[in-house]
Design an enzyme around this catalytic site. Structure first.
Site, mmCIF file in Angstrom:
data_model
loop_
_atom_site.group_PDB
_atom_site.id
_atom_site.type_symbol
_atom_site.label_atom_id
_atom_site.label_comp_id
_atom_site.label_asym_id
_atom_site.label_seq_id
_atom_site.Cartn_x
_atom_site.Cartn_y
_atom_site.Cartn_z
ATOM 1 N N ASP A 189 0.832 -1.195 0.000
ATOM 2 C CA ASP A 189 0.000 0.000 0.000
ATOM 3 C C ASP A 189 0.874 1.256 0.000
ATOM 4 O O ASP A 189 1.871 1.332 0.722
ATOM 5 C CB ASP A 189 -0.889 -0.011 1.244
ATOM 6 N N GLU A 248 1.519 -0.716 -5.094
ATOM 7 C CA GLU A 248 0.490 0.277 -5.353
ATOM 8 C C GLU A 248 1.241 1.610 -5.417
ATOM 9 O O GLU A 248 1.372 2.322 -4.426
ATOM 10 C CB GLU A 248 -0.575 0.321 -4.261
#
Length: 489
Positions: A189, A248
């Site tokens: 993330d 990401e």
């Protein structure tokens, strides 16, 4: 033999909304286990699970209080281990989220920091700069003794200080904990944001408005993150079975994105430039070409993604189910790895009329109309939904979009995906473009060809071959088709 991840189809499970195993209205790990046969039957290669760790749920689990345990809302650590084992028994792989940019404000480290202990694990300053939070408002919150801490997202998500060796060591230990339990990789993330610009300079109000998706990428896509990803690659490579890292990373260009997937860094990076490409033949071809070229320049596969838990579903973004079905065939025909967000195989649209009192996304603090609740409405398994009191209401009109309504029905979107995923396993070769009418795309890979009409009028592609699959009548407006051909002029 090609590494599994280079051409894998990976299915994103947003755990909270996938399947409810205990009847409390919230999806959980037991529910995911119950539905694993569905995923195996769909034909995907791996499952990516969004965070299920201990969390106060200020950002639906992306605020982690304990990275080595499961929140009771989702189950237990034993449930996680059983899920990993059952995934493997079905011949699939499992990827889990790791959230390294920030912790929860309930994390023991931050609670210590509030008492004045170990503040160097986070980013505390005597004065804030002018940075803005992704979720709206200042990116700094003041504590009782007068100092301020940085949070690029919600105040309940304080940013970690990645210049601190203890932070780096802790996350390598977290990776090893889950690798030892058997996970096959991690989706990282905010992979671009962990390292901040030296000195934390002011950048001027409004300069953070240059965004891809939801994040100000040019400012926070810093070269310092690559050293971290190299260290994580060494951890992944120390385990057998091709364990992978997926970034990401919101990068301003495909060239910058390719830096995350160099041979000694992560294995894949989400291709948000493709996700946000318009429904336009020239625009899509440009993104496809640049993506293949830049990823290929560092020996990495390209990834293709149409939807996820942070953006409006592509049925709604593109304006019709017909376009979404055609986009699915285009995407699954491209060389590289593809991601499928739960429910896109059913043709689910964004839910735009959720009652405001039920919406819980902290991103709405920035803009009441920008929340992500509408793409997180639970999966409809039966015509009656298959849920007891789901945490967000499932529209009544989804009854005919449910798994029950579509399974085995010729021409349904579910069966379109099932067939495409089965045929995709035989696709080989590089992509070659061919001449086609304006507003269309036509390419081949060996003896396979894909035609896509992105216009409002029918087109005759004059393909000499056997029709394998089509989203609509071949050549119809907003349609795509797959062909087996002997040769393409």
């Amino acid at each position: 033999m090609t590494a599994w991840w280079r051409d894998a189809v990976i299915y994103q499970v947003y755990v909270r909304s996938f399947a409810d195993g205990n009847g409390d209205g919230v999806g959980d790990l037991i529910g995911v286990r119950d539905r694993l046969p569905y995923l195996a039957g769909l034909g995907v290669d791996a499952v990516w699970l969004t965070p299920f760790y201990t969390s106060p749920m200020a950002d639906f689990g992306y605020d982690v209080a304990d990275y080595r345990d499961v929140d009771p809302l989702f189950g237990t650590l034993a449930d996680a281990k059983a899920l990993i084992d059952e995934v493997h028994a079905l011949g699939l792989r499992v990827i889990v989220d790791v959230v390294p940019n920030h912790t929860s404000s309930a994390h023991p480290w931050f609670q210590q920091a509030l008492r004045g202990e170990g503040r160097d694990r986070y980013i505390f300053r005597d004065r804030p700069n002018d940075w803005e939070s992704i979720f709206g408002g200042p990116a700094w919150t003041q504590v009782e003794d007068g100092q301020w801490y940085l949070h690029l997202f919600d105040p309940a998500q304080p940013d970690l200080n990645w210049d601190n060796d203890e932070v780096r060591g802790e996350f390598e230990s977290i990776l090893r904990f889950w690798l030892d339990l058997g996970v096959d990789g991690f989706r990282v993330d905010v992979a671009h944001g962990m390292v901040k610009p030296e000195g934390l300079p002011d950048i001027g109000r409004g300069n953070q408005a240059t965004m891809v998706g939801r994040e100000p990428v040019p400012f926070f896509d810093n070269d310092g993150v690559h050293e971290i990803h190299r260290s994580w690659r060494r951890v992944l490579d120390s385990y057998p079975g091709e364990r992978i890292g997926v970034a990401e990373a919101w990068a301003p260009t495909p060239e910058r994105l390719a830096r995350y997937v160099r041979q000694d860094e992560l294995h894949q990076a989400f291709n948000f430039h493709y996700l946000f490409a318009p429904w336009d033949a020239a625009g899509l071809r440009e993104v496809i070409d640049s993506s293949l070229t830049t990823a290929g320049s560092v020996g990495a596969p390209t990834t293709w993604v149409l939807s996820n838990h942070d953006v409006k579903r592509h049925v709604t973004r593109y304006g019709s189910l017909a376009r979404a079905r055609a986009a699915a065939l285009l995407t699954l025909a491209l060389p590289g790895s593809a991601y499928v967000y739960q429910g896109e195989e059913l043709g689910l649209p964004e839910v735009l009329d959720l009652p405001r009192e039920l919406c819980q996304d902290p991103q709405r603090l920035r803009d009441p109309d920008s929340g992500r609740d509408g793409c997180r409405v639970p999966m409809p398994w039966t015509r009656e939904s298959g849920w007891t009191r789901p945490w967000l209401p499932i529209p009544e009109e989804w009854a005919e979009l449910s798994v029950q309504a579509q399974r085995g029905v010729a021409g349904s979107t579910l069966e379109l995906y099932r067939t495409a995923l089965r045929l995709r396993r035989d696709l080989r070769g590089e992509l070659t473009w061919h001449e086609s009418p304006a507003g269309t795309l036509f390419f081949s890979r060996g003896d396979f060809a894909c035609t896509v009409n992105l216009t409002a009028d029918p087109v005759d592609f004059e393909v000499d071959g056997e029709l394998l699959l089509a989203s609509d009548v071949p050549g119809a407006a907003d349609s795509a088709a797959w062909w087996k051909v002997k040769c393409v002029a």
